[in-house]
Design an enzyme around this catalytic site. Structure first.
Site, PDB file in Angstrom:
ATOM      1  CE  LYS A 195      25.561  37.327 -45.195  1.00 22.63           C
ATOM      2  NZ  LYS A 195      26.656  38.109 -44.587  1.00 22.63           N
TER       3      LYS A 195
ATOM      4  CB  THR B  40      22.874  48.640 -43.798  1.00 27.03           C
ATOM      5  OG1 THR B  40      23.315  48.970 -45.131  1.00 27.03           O
ATOM      6  CG2 THR B  40      21.392  48.942 -43.663  1.00 27.03           C
TER       7      THR B  40
ATOM      8  N   GLY C 125      28.315  47.326 -41.828  1.00 28.28           N
ATOM      9  CA  GLY C 125      28.679  46.300 -40.847  1.00 28.28           C
ATOM     10  C   GLY C 125      27.597  45.289 -40.535  1.00 28.28           C
ATOM     11  CB  THR C 126      24.389  44.290 -42.159  1.00 30.13           C
ATOM     12  OG1 THR C 126      24.961  44.207 -43.468  1.00 30.13           O
ATOM     13  CG2 THR C 126      23.629  45.594 -42.029  1.00 30.13           C
ATOM     14  N   GLY C 127      26.910  42.383 -41.979  1.00 32.71           N
ATOM     15  CA  GLY C 127      27.429  41.021 -41.974  1.00 32.71           C
ATOM     16  C   GLY C 127      28.237  40.722 -40.722  1.00 32.71           C
ATOM     17  CB  CYS C 128      30.743  42.742 -38.874  1.00 33.31           C
ATOM     18  SG  CYS C 128      31.836  43.169 -40.229  1.00 33.31           S
TER      19      CYS C 128
END
Length: 284
Positions: free
Chosen positions: A192, A223, A225-228
């Site tokens: 990422k 933003t 929780g973008t990875g989740c």
């Protein structure tokens, strides 16, 4: 003749059954709903699969930060996972927050025992601000037990640097590091690129090939929780039978839309709008 009774009899005796693909989230709980299990369940549901969960830790947090974490016991962790696999076998698994090495070992043992497939590992090792989130002993278990059984890992740039020792400043650095991770742990890698200035380009290394997914940074501070969300969307797509490249592409499109919806909740780094694309008479 009782018309109403006959209608009910017809409904109750039908043998028509509905099936749907399934996905399991293994992660911590976020009571504010922006990350963790809550974000995963919303994301998976909106992306068309039946979502299940096994909670690794209870957190006390909101958009302003994490106040407290309470880990589940190893027995409860194992029990949750076996209850799911023994009854509704998941078509894909997303792994998020794992609070300690003991829980990591339990998760790895159960997933191996049940021969879980389409495992997407969200490498929660380094925070967006650069803070180490994982102790050294847990890091070794994470790499040797979990990365080795995963279909896809999704590190950000600081995490890539920790995993490879390569300083990431260019696209070429990302490509080199992605190959190193894939060849070391036998998994596909989604690097990422959100830490790069001016773009949100991600790199997938899969089956020995590079695939870039280009994107512009969206001017939205919310933003959380973008990875989740991204990893859960990928898992949902894999569960539905899409190939890896398509699964990542669709997930990136989804998360871009969720950020672009400009939801504004909370006093800190707020959540995205996971349900921005829902069209139903029940949402009115």
């Amino acid at each position: 003749m009782n018309i109403k009774k006959n209608k009910l009899d017809k409904i109750n005796t039908t043998d028509t059954k509905t099936t749907i693909k399934t996905a399991l989230s293994i992660a911590g709980s976020d009571p504010s709903g922006g990350a963790g299990i809550q974000a995963d369940l919303k994301t998976m549901t909106v992306n068309g699969v039946y979502a299940m969960s096994a909670i690794t830790a209870l957190t006390v947090q909101n958009t302003t930060g994490v106040k407290m974490v309470s880990d589940v016991s190893p027995d409860v962790m194992r029990g949750q996972l076996e209850a799911v696999f023994d009854d509704i076998y998941p078509d894909a698994v997303k792994i998020g927050m794992l609070p300690n090495s003991v829980i990591m070992e339990v998760v790895a043992d159960v997933l191996t025992k049940y021969k879980a497939e389409n495992i997407v590992l969200d490498t929660i090792m380094i925070s967006t601000s650069g803070t180490r989130l994982m102790a050294d002993d847990a890091m070794e278990v994470f790499k040797k037990r979990l990365m080795m059984i995963s279909s896809l890992v999704t590190p950000n740039i600081p995490e890539i640097e920790v995993l490879t020792g390569i300083n990431i400043t260019t696209r070429e650095d990302m490509e080199k590091a992605a190959k190193v991770i894939s060849e070391t742990y036998g998994c596909s890698v989604l690097c990422k690129g959100g830490h790069f200035d001016g773009n949100a380009d991600d790199l997938l290394y899969h089956d020995g090939k590079y695939e870039w997914f280009y994107g512009e940074k969206i001017d939205n501070p919310n933003t959380h929780g973008t990875g989740c969300t991204l990893s859960s969307a990928i898992a949902a797509n894999l569960a539905k039978g899409y190939d890896m490249v398509t699964s990542v592409r669709k997930a990136k499109e989804y998360i871009t839309g969720a950020i672009s919806a400009m939801l504004n909740l909370g006093k800190g780094n707020g959540p995205m709008h996971h349900g921005y694309d829902i069209e139903s008479r029940f949402t009115l």
